[in-house]
Write an enzyme that holds these catalytic residues in place. Structure first.
Site, PDB file in Angstrom:
ATOM      1  N   ARG A 106       0.319 -12.238   6.597  1.00 57.10           N
ATOM      2  CA  ARG A 106       0.705 -12.100   5.190  1.00 57.10           C
ATOM      3  C   ARG A 106       1.991 -12.899   5.049  1.00 57.10           C
ATOM      4  O   ARG A 106       2.003 -14.075   5.388  1.00 57.10           O
ATOM      5  CB  ARG A 106       0.837 -10.611   4.833  1.00 57.10           C
ATOM      6  CG  ARG A 106       0.651 -10.321   3.367  1.00 57.10           C
ATOM      7  CD  ARG A 106       0.680  -8.816   3.057  1.00 57.10           C
ATOM      8  NE  ARG A 106       2.000  -8.207   3.237  1.00 57.10           N
ATOM      9  CZ  ARG A 106       2.290  -6.943   2.924  1.00 57.10           C
ATOM     10  NH1 ARG A 106       1.372  -6.144   2.434  1.00 57.10           N
ATOM     11  NH2 ARG A 106       3.509  -6.464   3.108  1.00 57.10           N
TER      12      ARG A 106
ATOM     13  N   LYS B 114       9.144   0.024  -4.729  1.00 58.51           N
ATOM     14  CA  LYS B 114       8.263  -0.933  -5.409  1.00 58.51           C
ATOM     15  C   LYS B 114       7.235  -0.178  -6.254  1.00 58.51           C
ATOM     16  O   LYS B 114       7.043   1.031  -6.081  1.00 58.51           O
ATOM     17  CB  LYS B 114       7.564  -1.815  -4.377  1.00 58.51           C
ATOM     18  CG  LYS B 114       6.647  -1.065  -3.410  1.00 58.51           C
ATOM     19  CD  LYS B 114       6.131  -1.976  -2.293  1.00 58.51           C
ATOM     20  CE  LYS B 114       5.223  -1.215  -1.334  1.00 58.51           C
ATOM     21  NZ  LYS B 114       4.830  -2.054  -0.174  1.00 58.51           N
TER      22      LYS B 114
ATOM     23  N   TYR C  30     -21.132  10.566 -19.398  1.00 61.99           N
ATOM     24  CA  TYR C  30     -21.934   9.334 -19.407  1.00 61.99           C
ATOM     25  C   TYR C  30     -22.978   9.322 -18.289  1.00 61.99           C
ATOM     26  O   TYR C  30     -22.681   9.622 -17.137  1.00 61.99           O
ATOM     27  CB  TYR C  30     -21.033   8.123 -19.200  1.00 61.99           C
ATOM     28  CG  TYR C  30     -20.188   7.772 -20.400  1.00 61.99           C
ATOM     29  CD1 TYR C  30     -20.767   7.416 -21.616  1.00 61.99           C
ATOM     30  CD2 TYR C  30     -18.800   7.780 -20.302  1.00 61.99           C
ATOM     31  CE1 TYR C  30     -19.978   7.083 -22.710  1.00 61.99           C
ATOM     32  CE2 TYR C  30     -18.000   7.447 -21.378  1.00 61.99           C
ATOM     33  CZ  TYR C  30     -18.599   7.096 -22.589  1.00 61.99           C
ATOM     34  OH  TYR C  30     -17.817   6.767 -23.655  1.00 61.99           O
TER      35      TYR C  30
ATOM     36  N   MET D 204     -12.765   7.103 -19.865  1.00 59.96           N
ATOM     37  CA  MET D 204     -11.521   6.335 -19.970  1.00 59.96           C
ATOM     38  C   MET D 204     -10.308   7.238 -20.193  1.00 59.96           C
ATOM     39  O   MET D 204      -9.243   7.003 -19.627  1.00 59.96           O
ATOM     40  CB  MET D 204     -11.637   5.310 -21.102  1.00 59.96           C
ATOM     41  CG  MET D 204     -10.481   4.318 -21.106  1.00 59.96           C
ATOM     42  SD  MET D 204     -10.571   3.129 -22.456  1.00 59.96           S
ATOM     43  CE  MET D 204     -12.050   2.230 -22.067  1.00 59.96           C
TER      44      MET D 204
HETATM   45  C1  LIG Z   1       5.119  -1.264   0.968  1.00 57.46           C
HETATM   46  C2  LIG Z   1       5.995  -1.805   2.025  1.00 57.46           C
HETATM   47  C3  LIG Z   1       6.827  -0.956   2.769  1.00 57.46           C
HETATM   48  C4  LIG Z   1       6.709   0.552   2.705  1.00 57.46           C
HETATM   49  O1  LIG Z   1       5.501   0.935   3.299  1.00 57.46           O
HETATM   50  P1  LIG Z   1       5.122   2.483   3.495  1.00 57.46           P
HETATM   51  O2  LIG Z   1       3.894   2.453   4.309  1.00 57.46           O
HETATM   52  O3  LIG Z   1       4.903   3.016   2.130  1.00 57.46           O
HETATM   53  O4  LIG Z   1       6.271   3.121   4.176  1.00 57.46           O
HETATM   54  C5  LIG Z   1       7.738  -1.523   3.627  1.00 57.46           C
HETATM   55  N1  LIG Z   1       7.820  -2.858   3.762  1.00 57.46           N
HETATM   56  C6  LIG Z   1       7.024  -3.716   3.093  1.00 57.46           C
HETATM   57  C7  LIG Z   1       7.157  -5.172   3.310  1.00 57.46           C
HETATM   58  C8  LIG Z   1       6.061  -3.216   2.215  1.00 57.46           C
HETATM   59  O5  LIG Z   1       5.262  -4.067   1.563  1.00 57.46           O
END
Ligand SMILES: *Cc1c(COP(=O)(O)O)cnc(C)c1O
Length: 377
Positions: free
Chosen positions: A135, A36, A270, A318
């Protein structure tokens, strides 16, 4: 050709070797490589290919949009399913299924939408259960009802329930074993409920990286590691990457594009949040917060030049920031912001520690305008 001065160098060998290292914690479970967020900033296509090369059994991305793009990019070279768990009501289940993507079902509206599909649509789904993250997924109490609706959908061929899954909230915290134990218990209950409804998922998955490393009781039949595949520890206070036998796959670097000597007391960047103490050699690193270099790193983090540490002086801007150069450093020399640590450079975990975040955030924030360069076959 004029190039973007900064870059993220990705070691494909490290990606592959980290996957092999993750496997050593398994005893036959399948491994879903989480890619992801553009493979945690490493570039999803190259990372997915590296993990497939190394024998990943599944790929996983959060957003269905990412999954569709990944499926198209990999094309016929892909032999494994992609699992995806975030989408809204614009979802097209048939488009996803045709692309070889398996989606999570963890909310009533998703069931409603599936029930609108014709018999025989054959959408592959994983039942998501919220075992303690608050979640995604059905609440455990709602699993029996959801499972019976899914069993009916499966009977008419609208869906194929291929998986059951949940996610651990505290697996990286050695002080909270009871939280994980409770989630494992609720996951087992959900499994019983699903089977009682006549559903027999092929894969059951609960553990991400910290589960893989620290909770052998939570491995079930598949695991979903992300961060350890990129070579960072899910919790360096428990075990560092080096202690885990993994190595950071990303190195971020940029050349010093200008230097100057300033006199004692000169305000830098800055707001003049830092002043030169004594005659000082300063250099400009052409990466900034628009590239994902955290502004919180101002006056806190260091880069490495020729193996010597050079602290960030003043605020990160930036597109650039200022460092105090080693005496003899010159424009054109490379500044390494973070990397594997093997040449004394900071790691993403060190940056994270200094600004009060996690390594995940450091690597995933590296922005799209920073080119990714791949090293290793
Ligand atoms: C991001 C995520 C993972 C991987 O998590 P890590 O801690 O990076 O191994 C696995 N399952 C779900 C649902 C996630 O959101």
């Amino acid at each position: 050709m004029t190039q973007y001065p900064g870059r993220a160098i990705i070691s494909v060998d490290a990606l592959r070797e980290n996957l092999a290292a993750a496997r050593t914690h398994l005893s036959g479970q399948r491994l879903l490589a989480v890619v992801k967020a553009d493979a945690y900033g490493h570039g999803v296509l190259a990372a997915a290919r590296a993990f497939l090369d190394a024998g990943a059994d599944y790929l996983g991305v959060a957003e269905l949009r990412e999954a569709l793009d990944l499926s198209a990019a990999l094309g016929a070279t892909r032999t494994v399913p992609i699992f995806s768990w975030i989408f809204d009501d614009t979802v097209d289940f048939r488009e996803a299924a045709a692309a070889g993507i398996e989606v999570s079902v963890g909310a009533t509206w998703v069931l409603d939408r599936l029930e609108d599909l014709p018999a025989g649509a054959g959408i592959p789904v994983h039942i998501g259960v919220d075992t303690g993250m608050a979640r995604e997924g059905f609440a455990p109490a709602d699993v029996p009802a959801a499972a019976s609706r899914l069993a009916a959908l499966e009977a008419r061929g609208t869906v194929r329930v291929v998986g059951l899954w949940s996610h651990l909230a505290c697996a990286d915290d050695p002080a909270r074993p009871e939280a994980t134990a409770r989630q494992v218990e609720l996951f087992e209950e959900a499994r019983r409920d699903v089977r009682a409804a006549g559903i027999h998922p092929d894969v059951e998955h609960l553990a991400a990286s910290s589960g893989v490393l620290w909770h052998p009781e939570a491995l079930f039949s598949m695991v979903r590691p992300g961060i350890i595949l990129y070579g960072l520890s899910p919790n360096p206070a428990v075990a560092t990457a080096a202690e885990l036998g993994i190595r950071p796959a990303m190195r971020v670097e940029a050349p010093i594009i200008a230097d100057r000597w300033v006199k004692d007391g000169t305000g830098v960047s800055y707001g003049h949040t830092a002043h030169a103490t004594g005659r000082t050699h300063l250099g400009i690193v052409p990466l900034g917060y628009a590239d994902g270099i955290p502004r919180a790193a101002s006056n806190r983090c260091e880069v490495s030049i020729r193996g010597q540490r050079a602290p960030i002086i003043g605020r990160v801007c930036m597109d650039q920031f200022v460092v105090r150069l080693p005496e003899n450093a010159r424009p054109g020399e490379m500044a390494t912001l973070f990397g594997s640590g093997s040449s004394g450079e900071p790691t993403a975990d060190e940056w994270a520690e200094r600004i009060g975040t996690i390594g995940y955030e450091i690597i995933t924030r590296i922005g799209p305008r920073v080119p990714r360069v791949y090293e290793g076959a």
